[in-house]
Design an enzyme around this catalytic site. Structure first.
Site, PDB file in Angstrom:
ATOM      1  N   ARG A  16       0.840  -1.194   0.000  1.00 28.78           N
ATOM      2  CA  ARG A  16       0.000   0.000   0.000  1.00 28.78           C
ATOM      3  C   ARG A  16       0.879   1.249   0.000  1.00 28.78           C
ATOM      4  O   ARG A  16       1.701   1.434   0.881  1.00 28.78           O
ATOM      5  CB  ARG A  16      -0.926  -0.005   1.225  1.00 28.78           C
ATOM      6  CG  ARG A  16      -1.981   1.093   1.188  1.00 28.78           C
ATOM      7  CD  ARG A  16      -2.927   0.962   2.371  1.00 28.78           C
ATOM      8  NE  ARG A  16      -3.616  -0.313   2.353  1.00 28.78           N
ATOM      9  CZ  ARG A  16      -4.707  -0.574   1.644  1.00 28.78           C
ATOM     10  NH1 ARG A  16      -5.233   0.365   0.878  1.00 28.78           N
ATOM     11  NH2 ARG A  16      -5.280  -1.760   1.689  1.00 28.78           N
TER      12      ARG A  16
ATOM     13  N   THR B 218      -0.769   7.636  -1.254  1.00 24.53           N
ATOM     14  CA  THR B 218      -2.079   7.508  -1.906  1.00 24.53           C
ATOM     15  C   THR B 218      -2.970   6.482  -1.230  1.00 24.53           C
ATOM     16  O   THR B 218      -4.181   6.473  -1.433  1.00 24.53           O
ATOM     17  CB  THR B 218      -1.896   7.095  -3.378  1.00 24.53           C
ATOM     18  OG1 THR B 218      -1.343   5.772  -3.426  1.00 24.53           O
ATOM     19  CG2 THR B 218      -0.970   8.053  -4.099  1.00 24.53           C
TER      20      THR B 218
ATOM     21  N   ASP C  96      -2.887 -12.095  12.534  1.00 26.00           N
ATOM     22  CA  ASP C  96      -2.186 -11.897  11.268  1.00 26.00           C
ATOM     23  C   ASP C  96      -1.818 -13.262  10.687  1.00 26.00           C
ATOM     24  O   ASP C  96      -0.959 -13.967  11.228  1.00 26.00           O
ATOM     25  CB  ASP C  96      -0.921 -11.051  11.488  1.00 26.00           C
ATOM     26  CG  ASP C  96      -0.239 -10.665  10.180  1.00 26.00           C
ATOM     27  OD1 ASP C  96       0.180 -11.574   9.433  1.00 26.00           O
ATOM     28  OD2 ASP C  96      -0.132  -9.461   9.916  1.00 26.00           O
TER      29      ASP C  96
ATOM     30  N   ASP D 253       1.990 -13.759   9.792  1.00 29.56           N
ATOM     31  CA  ASP D 253       2.838 -13.957  10.970  1.00 29.56           C
ATOM     32  C   ASP D 253       2.649 -15.343  11.561  1.00 29.56           C
ATOM     33  O   ASP D 253       3.613 -15.993  11.973  1.00 29.56           O
ATOM     34  CB  ASP D 253       2.516 -12.900  12.034  1.00 29.56           C
ATOM     35  CG  ASP D 253       3.098 -11.540  11.685  1.00 29.56           C
ATOM     36  OD1 ASP D 253       3.996 -11.476  10.805  1.00 29.56           O
ATOM     37  OD2 ASP D 253       2.666 -10.536  12.275  1.00 29.56           O
TER      38      ASP D 253
END
Length: 211
Positions: free
Chosen positions: A106, A110, A202, A205
């Site tokens: 990402r 933006t 996660d 992870d």
């Protein structure tokens, strides 16, 4: 929101394995094995609509008219890195499946997903493609990955995840109404950090033993 292309699995084996997957005490080794097993069970249903053609096979007893998969061949494209954990399960079920990879990040300015890696089979446009990512949270990465694949001429795409949030499903069905979504569980919501609740933490992870 049109849910006609959204499939949430209710099979007891899948639900049982997802429950163990959610447990914070599940080890990395067991977590990895469970992700692979769930992906394989889900792939059984996700490939239900593959076309068949009739062939003749000589058995030890007689000639049999039987069916084999026809037409397009399959490819799976995991979204790096967590999507890698689902690949083994599909390869176990479909040994000749081709595997591509796509990586996104990402942009901090933006906030839009940017493709940083993409390696696909040469004939990917001629294949049915299943995109893999354990978690469908905001839907941003999944939607972007599918857009990048469509730009490369791929027309037949499905998306498979383990846990999905309602907003992720909504974004994917809005951006790509032609893409069927397969998920092992649909959860309640996202928290302030965009983690699925109750979720499983996660996935990357927990798959790779990182923090």
């Amino acid at each position: 929101m049109d849910n006609s292309n959204v499939f949430v699995f209710d099979h007891p084996l899948i639900q049982h394995k997802v429950s163990i997957l959610r447990d914070k005490n599940t080890s990395t080794k067991e977590f990895r094995e469970l992700v692979s097993e769930i992906a394989m069970l889900m792939a059984y249903e996700a490939t239900r609509d593959l076309p068949l053609e009739q062939v003749e096979i000589e058995t030890p007893v007689a000639i049999a008219k039987t069916n084999v998969i026809a037409g397009k061949k399959l490819a799976v494209v995991p979204i790096l890195r967590a999507g890698l954990g689902m690949v083994d399960g599909l390869e176990a079920l479909i040994p000749n499946v081709r595997v591509g990879h796509i990586g996104l990040y990402r942009d901090p300015k933006t906030l839009k997903p940017v493709e940083y890696y993409c390696k696909l089979p040469e004939d990917i446009a001629e294949r049915d493609v299943i995109v893999l990512d354990p978690m469908l949270a905001t839907g941003g990465s999944a939607s972007a990955a599918i857009s990048f694949l469509k730009e490369r001429g791929i027309k037949s795409i499905k998306f498979m995840c383990l846990i999905a949030a309602p907003c992720g499903i909504e974004k994917l069905t809005t951006d790509h109404p032609d893409v069927k979504i397969y998920c092992a569980a649909k959860d309640e919501k996202l928290n302030d950090h965009a983690y699925i609740v109750p979720g499983l933490g996660d996935a990357g992870d927990r798959l790779f033993g990182t923090k």
